[in-house]
Design an enzyme around this catalytic site. Structure first.
Site: not given
Length: 306
Positions: A47, A75, A89, A181
């Site tokens: 993103d 992550y 987000d 997300r």
């Protein structure tokens, strides 16, 4: 007649530590320009507001992208508890709030529900196509987008830190197609307090690590110089998840012509997907059958390397 793409016939991987505020496509274009490369692509979108490892494939290395995309990834991300947003987000509009704040133990216990084979609904603001259009475009137009749940393998999901009652730092190792997300959104719903991603960083992806990546400033400074070329990693790194077989010159010639070629194999069984090398250089990817590799992808030697 199609116009021939300008640039160098160069192949390999360049690892970038992507900053926030730029799209993955923009990073690819920057690297293609800086390397003066004919062809470039990336192994897994980040993103715009996410940071971390973005592996850029150049030339023939683009044929190995699927094997990096399929590899495990790690992550680190911060979840803002108490708020849900329409984008899941920080950039989105807050659509729900809660004063409830779970304890550390409650969070750790809940994380176990997201480990293993799970089903995950992608965010409405994502690049998933719905009737030929990107979901985020439909969502921006105010349409109520319904996305189907998708399978995801989560190897590990652990709590790293809790800086305050509103924020929790998590680390996840997962397979292909995971949306961090969605993890934040679903975790908040399970805990009854809502949640969204505040910060996201991809620490590693397959064999590539953010710690070894170049910044965009470094790429700009070294653009179109041998200094930048020195950071180019061989395309064979993109095949590290596959077993390797070896071939002689005759076998390599047959494989490069798209025909089955004789290979020398160890610890490979009939029907396995593997890659063939000659003198350490990738020749082809294919299926091993009775002493031969039946190619599905063939690598053309870079003219710049000859």
């Amino acid at each position: 007649m199609a116009r021939k793409r300008k640039g160098r016939d160069i192949s390999g991987w360049l690892v970038v530590d992507k900053p926030a505020g730029i799209t993955s496509t923009s990073v690819v274009n920057k690297v293609r320009w800086a390397m003066d490369a004919k062809k470039a692509g990336h192994a897994g979108t980040l993103d715009p507001d996410a940071t971390g490892v973005l592996a850029i494939a150049l030339g023939e290395a683009t044929k190995t992208v699927p094997y990096i995309t399929d590899a495990l990834k790690s992550y680190r991300f911060t979840v803002r508890l108490g708020q849900a947003t329409n984008t899941d987000d920080l950039e989105g509009e807050v659509i729900a709030r809660s004063d409830l704040r779970p304890s550390d133990d409650e969070i750790k216990t809940c994380l176990g529900q997201f480990v293993g084979d799970i089903m995950q609904v992608p965010p409405k603001f994502s690049a998933i196509k719905v009737d030929g259009q990107r979901a985020y475009k439909l969502a921006r137009d105010g349409e109520d987008v319904e996305l189907a749940a998708r399978p995801l393998w989560v190897e590990e999901l652990v709590m790293i830190d809790r800086e305050d009652s509103d924020h929790v730092l998590l680390e996840m190792i997962c397979g292909k197609g995971g949306y961090v997300r969605s993890i934040a959104r679903d975790l908040g719903e399970k805990l009854g307090c809502f949640g969204h991603v505040r910060e996201l960083r991809r620490v590693w992806s397959g064999p590539f690590e953010a710690a070894n990546g170049l910044s965009l400033d470094q790429i700009n400074e070294m653009a179109k110089t041998p200094d930048l070329d020195a950071y180019l990693q061989p395309l064979e790194i993109g095949l590290s998840e596959l077993p390797e077989v070896k071939c002689a010159a005759d076998g390599a010639t047959r494989l490069r012509n798209g025909n089955p070629g004789l290979v020398i194999a160890h610890d490979v069984t009939y029907g396995d997907e593997c890659w063939a090398s000659q003198d350490g250089k990738a020749v082809a990817v294919g299926v091993f059958k009775a002493g031969e590799l039946h190619p599905s992808r063939v690598f053309v030697p870079s003219q710049d390397a000859e």
